[in-house]
Design a protein around this motif. Structure first.
Motif, PDB file in Angstrom:
ATOM      1  N   SER A   1       0.810  -1.212   0.000  1.00  0.00           N
ATOM      2  CA  SER A   1       0.000   0.000   0.000  1.00  0.00           C
ATOM      3  C   SER A   1       0.838   1.254   0.000  1.00  0.00           C
ATOM      4  CB  SER A   1      -0.930   0.009   1.206  1.00  0.00           C
ATOM      5  OG  SER A   1      -0.167   0.095   2.394  1.00  0.00           O
TER       6      SER A   1
ATOM      7  N   THR B   1     -10.301  -3.106   3.128  1.00  0.00           N
ATOM      8  CA  THR B   1      -9.616  -3.684   4.279  1.00  0.00           C
ATOM      9  C   THR B   1     -10.236  -3.179   5.571  1.00  0.00           C
ATOM     10  OG1 THR B   1      -7.550  -3.896   3.066  1.00  0.00           O
ATOM     11  CG2 THR B   1      -7.387  -3.857   5.457  1.00  0.00           C
TER      12      THR B   1
ATOM     13  N   LYS C   1      -9.846   2.307   9.320  1.00  0.00           N
ATOM     14  CA  LYS C   1      -9.011   2.632   8.165  1.00  0.00           C
ATOM     15  C   LYS C   1      -7.820   3.473   8.601  1.00  0.00           C
ATOM     16  CE  LYS C   1      -9.234   4.670   3.501  1.00  0.00           C
ATOM     17  NZ  LYS C   1      -7.895   5.219   3.515  1.00  0.00           N
TER      18      LYS C   1
ATOM     19  N   SER D   1      -6.897   0.253   2.522  1.00  0.00           N
ATOM     20  CA  SER D   1      -8.013   0.499   1.612  1.00  0.00           C
ATOM     21  C   SER D   1      -9.314   0.506   2.409  1.00  0.00           C
ATOM     22  CB  SER D   1      -8.070  -0.595   0.553  1.00  0.00           C
ATOM     23  OG  SER D   1      -8.471  -1.823   1.143  1.00  0.00           O
ATOM     24  N   TRP D   2     -10.349   1.055   1.807  1.00  0.00           N
ATOM     25  CA  TRP D   2     -11.663   1.026   2.445  1.00  0.00           C
ATOM     26  C   TRP D   2     -12.146  -0.410   2.589  1.00  0.00           C
ATOM     27  CZ3 TRP D   2     -13.546   4.665   5.276  1.00  0.00           C
ATOM     28  CH2 TRP D   2     -13.164   5.982   5.057  1.00  0.00           C
TER      29      TRP D   2
END
Length: 172
Positions: free
Chosen positions: A19, A34, A156, A31-32
């Motif tokens: 990432s 995750t 997040k 990420s959203w």
């Protein structure tokens, strides 16, 4: 970052694969998807515990405070246990798995419980509703939905900085 203080020596993948978030300055990170997955994982354990606690307290005709205390305690217990079992299954000792579960889930569960219980407390009539009342279930499930929406960005942010659910990624 040395993660040996958490009782394991393996790598901890903090933000998923590649990432690129090395400083947590807001736009890299998790990420959203995750974050949503981590929140859903947490919500599942919390929901089981909370529903069980609310149902038991309501069925036993306990007052609002002892019912909510039981529900919150069981939400934390079940929330932690989901992570704990997964980490132990990955070969981590129980003592270290407890540390990892506490680090991974405490903030997420706390935010979720605060929001969920605030929704229930602020829904007119929900605190007096019984198990057979639709309002009991609408307020409870509505609280979970609002808690999910509010907790996902928290997760997040934390995962993007190697905190919260990020500490268990090496064991999945």
């Amino acid at each position: 970052m040395d993660h040996t203080e958490h009782g394991h020596s393996g790598p901890v993948h903090t933000t998923g694969h590649g990432s690129g978030d090395h400083g947590g300055h807001g736009h890299g990170g998790a990420s959203w998807g995750t974050a949503a997955k981590a929140t859903l994982h947490c919500l599942t354990g919390c929901a089981i515990g909370e529903i069980l606690g609310m149902a038991v307290g309501t069925a036993l005709l306990w007052g609002n405070v002892p019912t909510m205390v039981l529900a919150i305690a069981l939400a934390f217990l079940f929330g932690y246990s989901f992570t704990l079992f997964a980490v132990v299954r990955a070969g981590v000792s129980l003592k270290n798995a407890v540390r990892i579960a506490l680090a991974a889930d405490t903030v997420s569960i706390a935010v979720m419980e605060l929001v969920d219980n605030a929704v229930i407390a602020l829904t007119p009539g929900a605190m007096e509703a019984q198990l057979a009342d639709g309002l009991f279930w609408y307020a409870l499930l509505g609280g979970f939905a609002v808690a999910f929406v509010i907790t996902t960005p928290v997760n997040k942010w934390m995962i993007g900085r190697g905190k919260g659910h990020a500490v268990v990624h090496a064991y999945h």
